[in-house]
Scaffold this motif. Structure first.
Motif, PDB file in Angstrom:
ATOM      1  N   UNK A   1      -2.804 -23.756  30.686  1.00  0.00           N
ATOM      2  CA  UNK A   1      -2.231 -22.518  31.212  1.00  0.00           C
ATOM      3  C   UNK A   1      -2.763 -22.216  32.613  1.00  0.00           C
ATOM      4  N   UNK A   2      -4.066 -22.407  32.803  1.00  0.00           N
ATOM      5  CA  UNK A   2      -4.664 -22.117  34.113  1.00  0.00           C
ATOM      6  C   UNK A   2      -4.123 -23.063  35.180  1.00  0.00           C
ATOM      7  N   UNK A   3      -4.030 -24.340  34.844  1.00  0.00           N
ATOM      8  CA  UNK A   3      -3.503 -25.304  35.816  1.00  0.00           C
ATOM      9  C   UNK A   3      -2.044 -25.013  36.161  1.00  0.00           C
TER      10      UNK A   3
ATOM     11  N   UNK B   1      -2.030 -22.125  38.575  1.00  0.00           N
ATOM     12  CA  UNK B   1      -2.475 -22.532  39.916  1.00  0.00           C
ATOM     13  C   UNK B   1      -1.368 -23.262  40.663  1.00  0.00           C
ATOM     14  N   UNK B   2      -0.681 -24.152  39.969  1.00  0.00           N
ATOM     15  CA  UNK B   2       0.413 -24.870  40.612  1.00  0.00           C
ATOM     16  C   UNK B   2       1.527 -23.906  41.015  1.00  0.00           C
ATOM     17  N   UNK B   3       1.854 -22.979  40.126  1.00  0.00           N
ATOM     18  CA  UNK B   3       2.909 -22.013  40.438  1.00  0.00           C
ATOM     19  C   UNK B   3       2.504 -21.118  41.599  1.00  0.00           C
TER      20      UNK B   3
ATOM     21  N   UNK C   1       6.922 -22.436  30.890  1.00  0.00           N
ATOM     22  CA  UNK C   1       5.515 -22.185  30.613  1.00  0.00           C
ATOM     23  C   UNK C   1       5.305 -20.667  30.510  1.00  0.00           C
ATOM     24  N   UNK C   2       4.710 -20.163  29.416  1.00  0.00           N
ATOM     25  CA  UNK C   2       4.718 -18.714  29.167  1.00  0.00           C
ATOM     26  C   UNK C   2       4.112 -17.867  30.277  1.00  0.00           C
ATOM     27  N   UNK C   3       2.940 -18.252  30.777  1.00  0.00           N
ATOM     28  CA  UNK C   3       2.301 -17.422  31.800  1.00  0.00           C
ATOM     29  C   UNK C   3       3.062 -17.474  33.129  1.00  0.00           C
ATOM     30  N   UNK C   4       3.577 -18.629  33.471  1.00  0.00           N
ATOM     31  CA  UNK C   4       4.379 -18.740  34.688  1.00  0.00           C
ATOM     32  C   UNK C   4       5.661 -17.922  34.545  1.00  0.00           C
TER      33      UNK C   4
ATOM     34  N   UNK D   1       6.016 -15.294  32.832  1.00  0.00           N
ATOM     35  CA  UNK D   1       5.627 -13.888  32.961  1.00  0.00           C
ATOM     36  C   UNK D   1       5.519 -13.476  34.428  1.00  0.00           C
ATOM     37  N   UNK D   2       4.915 -14.334  35.245  1.00  0.00           N
ATOM     38  CA  UNK D   2       4.814 -14.054  36.684  1.00  0.00           C
ATOM     39  C   UNK D   2       6.206 -13.951  37.305  1.00  0.00           C
ATOM     40  N   UNK D   3       7.077 -14.891  36.975  1.00  0.00           N
ATOM     41  CA  UNK D   3       8.431 -14.885  37.541  1.00  0.00           C
ATOM     42  C   UNK D   3       9.197 -13.629  37.121  1.00  0.00           C
ATOM     43  N   UNK D   4       9.068 -13.232  35.869  1.00  0.00           N
ATOM     44  CA  UNK D   4       9.749 -12.029  35.400  1.00  0.00           C
ATOM     45  C   UNK D   4       9.226 -10.791  36.109  1.00  0.00           C
ATOM     46  N   UNK D   5       7.923 -10.746  36.355  1.00  0.00           N
ATOM     47  CA  UNK D   5       7.328  -9.626  37.077  1.00  0.00           C
ATOM     48  C   UNK D   5       7.904  -9.538  38.486  1.00  0.00           C
ATOM     49  N   UNK D   6       8.022 -10.676  39.158  1.00  0.00           N
ATOM     50  CA  UNK D   6       8.550 -10.697  40.520  1.00  0.00           C
ATOM     51  C   UNK D   6      10.008 -10.242  40.552  1.00  0.00           C
ATOM     52  N   UNK D   7      10.776 -10.633  39.546  1.00  0.00           N
ATOM     53  CA  UNK D   7      12.201 -10.332  39.533  1.00  0.00           C
ATOM     54  C   UNK D   7      12.503  -8.909  39.064  1.00  0.00           C
ATOM     55  N   UNK D   8      11.526  -8.228  38.447  1.00  0.00           N
ATOM     56  CA  UNK D   8      11.754  -6.876  37.941  1.00  0.00           C
ATOM     57  C   UNK D   8      11.931  -5.895  39.091  1.00  0.00           C
ATOM     58  N   UNK D   9      12.538  -4.767  38.785  1.00  0.00           N
ATOM     59  CA  UNK D   9      12.762  -3.731  39.791  1.00  0.00           C
ATOM     60  C   UNK D   9      11.440  -3.229  40.358  1.00  0.00           C
ATOM     61  N   UNK D  10      11.405  -3.026  41.665  1.00  0.00           N
ATOM     62  CA  UNK D  10      10.176  -2.593  42.331  1.00  0.00           C
ATOM     63  C   UNK D  10      10.511  -1.618  43.444  1.00  0.00           C
TER      64      UNK D  10
END
Length: 273
Positions: free
Chosen positions: A207-209, A212-214, A239-242, A244-253
């Motif tokens: 998950x950590x690697x 880091x790549x993402x 990959x679940x954690x990646x 999650x990051x992508x979904x956070x970026x795409x969410x309304x802000x």
């Protein structure tokens, strides 16, 4: 029966569990609900439509549930909710919600709000959040699980902080911080991932690697950001954690996404606490 000091002021109408302790000169309002084992220390104030779950501690001179610092507020019945076992330290302030937001300020379970920290109206804090001394949250800030915010940091209203992120002390945070990210500075920029936090929370090497790549692809790669997002989604989107990051970026802000401030190196990653 509750242990209520003779000098405390408990307004009729307050709902108080049997194991509650209220110290000298503390004040509890009429619409307050105190769960089992709640401790209100000397000179603390709990007012408004405020619910403190079991085991919450409010230390001396802290105030919870007072009106928001919002000129549009005119006494509407907004509220505060504080989750189990959260500790609110000396002189910290937690204001109730506003009519311009959800009408409620929420703090989750097992949080630590250190001395003189401020949680503004309509903020939403998840579980196990730590705000160090003198942290200032503007209204409508959203903070995910297990986030640490360093002392003296100011977070602009409506900023989102993803879970497992770490914010360096004395930072000025104006934009959204990705989950698992690390940022610092005035104005704050991403400096890498919260690797120490990830390891402490038991995330495995895979998950950590992947994170880091993402991170490198998203924030340090070539081409437009949209193109880099598409590439990470294609290569690592399952990959679940990646994800999650992508979904956070795409969410309304309302504030936009924080970007990397300098070239990432190994020391920047490993020093993130």
């Amino acid at each position: 029966m509750p242990q209520i000091h003779p000098t405390a002021i408990v307004t009729p109408g307050a709902t108080i569990a049997e194991s509650v302790t209220i110290g000298p000169y503390a004040t509890v309002g009429a619409d307050v609900v105190l769960g089992e084992g709640v401790q209100i220390a000397a000179h603390a104030v709990v007012d408004g439509i405020t619910t403190l779950a079991e085991g919450v501690q409010i230390l001396p001179f802290a105030s919870v549930g007072l009106p928001p610092q919002d000129l549009k507020y005119h006494g509407e019945p907004t509220r505060v909710e504080v989750g189990p076992r959260t500790i609110i330290r000396e002189h910290a302030t937690v204001h109730r919600g506003s009519v311009g937001g959800e009408g409620v300020t929420r703090i989750g379970a097992d949080c630590l709000i250190m001395c003189v920290a401020h949680v503004g109206h309509d903020c939403q804090l998840a579980d196990k959040v730590i705000l160090a001394n003198n942290v200032m949250l503007g209204g409508h800030v959203q903070i995910g699980d297990n986030v640490f915010v360093g002392g003296g940091t100011a977070i602009h209203q409506s900023v989102r902080i993803g879970r497992q992120a770490v914010i360096g002390g004395m930072s000025g945070v104006e934009r959204d911080v990705i989950p698992f990210g690390s940022c610092m500075g005035n104005r704050a920029r991403l400096i890498g991932l919260n690797l120490i936090g990830l390891k402490r929370r038991g995330f495995n090497r895979e998950a950590i690697n992947a994170l880091r790549l993402a991170y490198r692809s998203l924030f340090l790669g070539r081409g437009t950001f949209d193109a880099r997002m598409a590439l990470v989604l294609q290569d690592q989107g399952t990959q679940p954690q990646v994800a999650e990051v992508l979904a956070f970026i795409e969410a309304s802000s309302r504030r936009g996404l924080m970007r990397a401030g300098r070239q990432l190196d190994e020391s920047a990653e490993t020093e993130a606490a």
